[in-house]
Each structure stands twice: as C-alpha cells, then as structure tokens.
Design a protein around this motif. Structure first.
Motif, short mmCIF file in Angstrom:
data_model
loop_
_atom_site.label_atom_id
_atom_site.label_comp_id
_atom_site.label_asym_id
_atom_site.label_seq_id
_atom_site.Cartn_x
_atom_site.Cartn_y
_atom_site.Cartn_z
N GLY A 121 40.53 21.08 68.28
CA GLY A 121 40.81 20.97 69.70
C GLY A 121 40.84 19.54 70.20
N LYS A 122 40.43 18.60 69.32
CA LYS A 122 40.41 17.19 69.70
C LYS A 122 41.08 16.34 68.62
CE LYS A 122 36.11 17.63 72.34
NZ LYS A 122 34.71 17.12 72.51
N GLU A 123 42.08 16.92 67.97
CA GLU A 123 42.78 16.19 66.91
C GLU A 123 43.61 15.06 67.51
OE1 GLU A 123 42.55 20.60 66.11
OE2 GLU A 123 43.43 19.36 67.68
N ARG A 124 43.85 14.05 66.71
CA ARG A 124 44.76 12.98 67.13
C ARG A 124 45.57 12.53 65.91
NH1 ARG A 124 39.87 10.33 66.59
NH2 ARG A 124 39.95 8.41 65.39
N GLN A 125 46.73 11.98 66.20
CA GLN A 125 47.63 11.60 65.12
C GLN A 125 47.12 10.37 64.37
OE1 GLN A 125 51.92 9.88 65.36
NE2 GLN A 125 52.15 12.12 65.40
#
Length: 291
Positions: A121-125
């Motif tokens: 829910g808090k992934e980032r590239q």
C-alpha cells in the motif's frame, strides 16, 4: 579558531541528528510487496548493496536479445519471479539499464527494470536488478537506492511492546498477563512453596542447587517448575530490601521465547504474576505505553 571549528562540528552533528530523526527505522528484514507482481516477500535489508535486487528466472527479451546486454536497454523484458512461499508471477517490464555487480563469485551484468516496491500500500518506484536468487534465503534484497533519504536501519530489529503483554514461560507451559516495567532491572516471577535440595540457611550457599517451586498465572492456572538457582539478587523497593533467588527460564511472546534470568518472589497480592524488566527488554524491544 579552534572554538569556531568546534562550534562548526557541533552544528554538523546536530544537523545530522535532525536529518536522521526525520527518517523511519527499519530492521534487517521486512515484509515487502512488489505491486507489479502482486506478491509479498520477506526481504533482506542490505546497506551494502547499491541497488535493490529481485529473484528472476526465464528472462526473455522481446524481439530477440542482442549479444551485448547494453544494446537491449529500452527493450521489453519478460521474466518470472517467485517468493519464498513458491508463489510465482510472469512479468514484463522495460529494460532501463544494465548493472555490473561484483561479489565473492566474481562479476556479472544484470538487467535493471523499474518496479513498485515497498510496504504493501506504500510501494514506490525504484530500479531493481534481476538475478536468479533460487539458492538464496531472500528472494528480494532491498538496497541503498530504496533506503536512501527515508530509512535508517536498526540491525537489532527491535519490536514494539506495550505496557502489558501476553508472555509465555516454556517451563511452566503457561501464558501470563504480564506487566512490562522499564523501571525494573530484572524480571520477577510469582513463586511459592520452595523446595531446595540440601538447603542451607545461608541463601548464597544454595546457588547452584536445584529448586522446585509452584507458580500461578492470573487465571489461577498453576504449574510446578524444577530448575537450578543461578545466583541471588538484592532487590530494593518502597518496602525496603530483600534477597531473592534467581533462575534461568525461557520467556517471551509465545513461540519467541529465549532464556533469561528471573528473580522469584511471592506475588500473590499483586495483579501481575510476572513482571518483565530491562534484562528481558534490552536489545529486543521498544516499549510504547500507548499500545
């Protein structure tokens, strides 16, 4: 001049502290999620690695692969990734770069792709290099490119615990509703009906001997424990001071117990039959009284 230099160094230290305090703490492993694959991984947090690395096999460059891996940058790459549970997904992503990695096995060049990685829910590239990690314990490795600017790593991997907790004592076979007390140096367990082999009136002379005692939790369940006295402890409190026997027991959250010293006393009139002190908490837990 020296005074100015000292003030400058102090300023730099304060600045570094303030910057660090703005960052979140992460342990040596963490439950991570790769959104592109919709898969969860137990990831190794590795400050020694520049880049994040994901387990990938059966790599196939669409349209055919050039002999020189760098010539494939910009092409689409299909690969299969799998987590430690054996859950697998086939992904396709654009090759954005190649990375040459040196390790104990030598050097190798890997493809890098952009993937969304992080806590669910808090992934980032982030750029991820792809390699076969089949024989490694962790199928996802988090490197400095994911950590930088946002996280500091605590290799002690301390867990949070509240002011009370359900704590197990393996030797008793019971769970206690336990008071977590950072003001206490030692753990303390309710114990009555002592029986010590070849007991001496001098408590110090009983160190090393076998002691049998009865303990009881808050639900009225009781158990008899037999173990060895490892030392005595002088305890000072509001009522004065007293000497107590200490034994070693396996204590912890159920399934996560470890051996620690505990002093024995009659806690019949106390709400909590087990009190956890700093000798159990230290290096393992951070206490948050709001939990």
């Amino acid at each position: 001049m020296l005074k100015q230099l000292g003030l400058c160094l102090i300023g730099m230290m304060v600045s570094a502290f303030l910057q660090a305090s703005d960052k979140s703490v992460i342990g040596p492993t963490a439950d991570m999620f790769v959104a592109n694959a919709n898969l969860g991984y137990v990831a190794r947090i590795d400050t020694g690695a520049v880049n994040t690395s994901l387990h990938a096999i059966n790599l196939q460059v669409e349209g055919g692969s050039a002999k020189n891996m760098k010539d494939n940058v910009g092409k689409m790459l299909s690969f299969t990734t799998e987590n430690a549970k054996g859950e697998a997904k086939r992904l396709t992503a654009k090759i954005v770069k190649t990375s040459t990695v040196s390790n104990s096995q030598g050097t190798e060049t890997r493809y890098m792709v952009n993937l969304n990685v992080g806590f669910k829910g808090k992934e980032r590239q982030v750029r991820v290099n792809l390699r076969d990690r089949s024989h490694m314990d962790y199928k996802l490795l988090i490197g400095r490119n994911w950590l930088k600017g946002l996280y500091v790593v605590d290799v002690a991997s301390k867990k949070y615990i509240g002011s009370t907790a359900a704590i197990s004592i393996v030797e008793s076979g019971m769970v206690y509703k336990t008071r977590i007390d950072t003001g206490a140096v030692e753990n303390s367990l309710h114990a009555v009906d002592y029986a010590i082999e070849n007991e001496s009136a001098d408590m110090e002379q009983n160190v090393g001997k076998i002691i049998t005692f009865t303990t009881e939790n808050e639900r009225g369940e009781s158990s008899v424990i037999q173990t060895r006295i490892v030392e005595t402890s002088l305890i000072r409190n509001a009522q004065g001071s007293e000497i107590r026997y200490m034994v070693e027991l396996n204590i912890g959250e159920p399934g996560e117990e470890y051996k620690v010293k505990v002093n024995l006393r009659n806690r019949s009139k106390m709400t909590y039959k087990l009190l956890i002190g700093r000798n159990w908490l230290q290096g393992h837990y951070i206490v948050d009284v709001s939990l």
